[in-house]
Scaffold this motif. Structure first.
Motif, PDB file in Angstrom:
ATOM      1  N   UNK A 209       0.472  -1.129  -0.226  1.00 46.96           N
ATOM      2  CA  UNK A 209      -0.038   0.499   0.272  1.00 46.96           C
ATOM      3  C   UNK A 209       0.932   1.526   0.073  1.00 46.96           C
ATOM      4  N   UNK A 210       2.236   1.589   0.703  1.00 46.21           N
ATOM      5  CA  UNK A 210       2.222   2.608   1.011  1.00 46.21           C
ATOM      6  C   UNK A 210       3.363   3.013  -0.434  1.00 46.21           C
ATOM      7  N   UNK A 211       3.372   1.727  -0.688  1.00 40.37           N
ATOM      8  CA  UNK A 211       4.377   2.523  -2.557  1.00 40.37           C
ATOM      9  C   UNK A 211       3.421   2.401  -3.627  1.00 40.37           C
ATOM     10  N   UNK A 212       2.146   1.643  -2.792  1.00 40.98           N
ATOM     11  CA  UNK A 212       1.035   2.299  -4.162  1.00 40.98           C
ATOM     12  C   UNK A 212       0.783   3.973  -3.599  1.00 40.98           C
ATOM     13  N   UNK A 213       1.507   4.486  -2.701  1.00 42.35           N
ATOM     14  CA  UNK A 213       0.790   5.566  -2.680  1.00 42.35           C
ATOM     15  C   UNK A 213       1.991   6.555  -3.013  1.00 42.35           C
ATOM     16  N   UNK A 217       1.735   9.490  -5.586  1.00 45.36           N
ATOM     17  CA  UNK A 217       2.192  10.920  -5.394  1.00 45.36           C
ATOM     18  C   UNK A 217       2.758  11.761  -6.406  1.00 45.36           C
ATOM     19  N   UNK A 218       3.591  10.625  -6.643  1.00 44.39           N
ATOM     20  CA  UNK A 218       4.431  10.998  -8.012  1.00 44.39           C
ATOM     21  C   UNK A 218       3.772  10.801  -9.676  1.00 44.39           C
ATOM     22  N   UNK A 219       2.687  10.514  -9.673  1.00 40.86           N
ATOM     23  CA  UNK A 219       2.636  10.011 -11.162  1.00 40.86           C
ATOM     24  C   UNK A 219       0.894  10.698 -11.370  1.00 40.86           C
ATOM     25  N   UNK A 220       0.419  10.676  -9.899  1.00 42.77           N
ATOM     26  CA  UNK A 220      -1.314  11.399  -9.607  1.00 42.77           C
ATOM     27  C   UNK A 220      -2.298  10.534 -10.534  1.00 42.77           C
ATOM     28  N   UNK A 221      -1.338   9.070 -10.082  1.00 37.66           N
ATOM     29  CA  UNK A 221      -2.208   7.844 -11.194  1.00 37.66           C
ATOM     30  C   UNK A 221      -2.824   7.141  -9.774  1.00 37.66           C
ATOM     31  N   UNK A 222      -3.723   6.596  -9.781  1.00 36.67           N
ATOM     32  CA  UNK A 222      -4.296   5.475  -9.010  1.00 36.67           C
ATOM     33  C   UNK A 222      -4.139   4.533  -9.488  1.00 36.67           C
TER      34      UNK A 222
END
Lengths: 248, 248
Positions: A209-213, A217-222
């Motif tokens: 999950x941390x990685x997905x956040x 943050x970086x790419x604005x991509x969920x």
């Protein structure tokens, strides 16, 4: 920080606010990592005192979670952040929840470690737990690293390791069940091992999950609920290069 | 909605935005409740098809989570909400993470239900799971009710029920261990029951989190990591009465 980011932040106080939040998240991450490694170390070293240490750190972790939450609310209320700054704050609000829950799992593992310390130890000295613990701890460490460096590539690599964690988890569970069936006197100890690996498997999920956040943050991509292969393809393809966000 | 709330929201579009977010959270909550009850029902009725149904709903839940996340980001970016509106949005961002994870536990239970369906059923027909499942499901239901009505009193009552859930969890675990030791042929089935109650215990934790967010929304008070007795004392004492937030 590049000029785009500089001009982006008219107020240097705003920058400081965001920096403080980021460094507090990393501080919280460091505490949680320590909780986890103390709990795992206590299994190997049969340390019955570990519960006290880990519980004490839990208080600090909870305190930091509140502080960071309040910081984020205040910044949202007073600075009306937009674009990557807003994403940073939203990601932080979610990140600290996962961090806190990694700490909770650390506490659960410490409870079991304290119980195991009072029992005869197997000849393996819980070798399987040691290896699995390292695998999962390194995921947490590297996920925090990706957060610190806003490195979406690293985040993706780390998230991908969750599959190996799940495979190893299944293997240890199967082994435990075999032990229990072969020798019912092994039931209690095997169950304890099973609870520890279950906790570690959860920690792996939280690290993912941390990685997905970080990617958000970086790419604005969920990228939650998206197959990692598809995420990778998309990040390499159509998406712009990482946006400028203040990096310490 | 009272006049204070009306004057508070100059823009009726803003109000509509917040209302939409709130109703989507409730929609998501409804889906997650259904996943959970289908999974639990499948254990009692030995339904091996449940996994498909629950997985299909999981897609809807994930979609809703994304949509609500995007809605919150957009409102935060364009409306610069303050005070109770900001708290609502922050609480929603956290609420949907817990809801999604309740859905995940529902899926785990469904996986076990599908496996149990292929085996001989115990004479109890998993009575202990049925009762425990009801206890936990009602916590989720009432937590969502507290969210819908912004009822901090109810939220506090529901959060308090988590202790009973933990007690019952421990009791079922102990019983399972006894069964396993008495008859090693019971090991697999007992483990499955243990995993289900573990999942349900987590669902109880998530429901408690939902309640804490409701209290935060209503009273602006972060009550995580606080003893419930202290929360109650504080809510009855110094805190102002619930702030006006649009209620449908």
């Amino acid at each position: 920080m590049d000029t785009e980011a500089l001009s982006h932040h008219i107020s240097s106080r705003f920058n400081e606010d965001l920096e403080r939040v980021r460094s507090r998240v990393l501080e919280m991450g460091g505490l949680v990592e320590r909780q986890l490694s103390q709990a795992l170390g206590a299994i190997v070293d049969a340390d019955s005192q570990v519960l006290l240490t880990v519980a004490r750190e839990e208080l600090l972790v909870n305190q930091l979670e509140r502080t960071i939450d309040e910081d984020c609310s205040r910044i949202l209320a007073t600075r009306s952040p937009a674009a990557s700054d807003l994403r940073l704050l939203i990601a932080v609000l979610k990140t600290i929840t996962d961090l806190e829950r990694i700490g909770d799992e650390g506490e659960k593992i410490a409870t079991i470690a304290a119980r195991l310390a009072g029992r005869e130890r197997p000849s393996s000295r819980y070798r399987e737990l040691r290896h699995f613990g390292q695998l999962v701890s390194s995921m947490v460490h590297d996920a925090l690293d990706a957060f610190a460096r806003l490195d979406a590539e690293l985040a993706l690599q780390v998230a991908r390791r969750d599959r190996a964690v799940d495979d190893e988890y299944e293997a240890i569970q199967r082994q435990c069940i075999t032990f229990m069936m072969e020798d019912p006197r092994m039931i209690r100890r095997s169950l304890d091992v099973m609870w520890v690996v279950r906790s570690l498997e959860r920690v792996g999920d939280h690290a993912k999950n941390l990685c997905e956040y970080v990617i958000y943050m970086v790419h604005g991509k969920d990228v939650r609920h998206t197959r990692l292969e598809d995420v990778e393809k998309e990040l390499r393809g159509t998406l712009p290069s990482p946006v400028a966000v203040p990096v310490p």
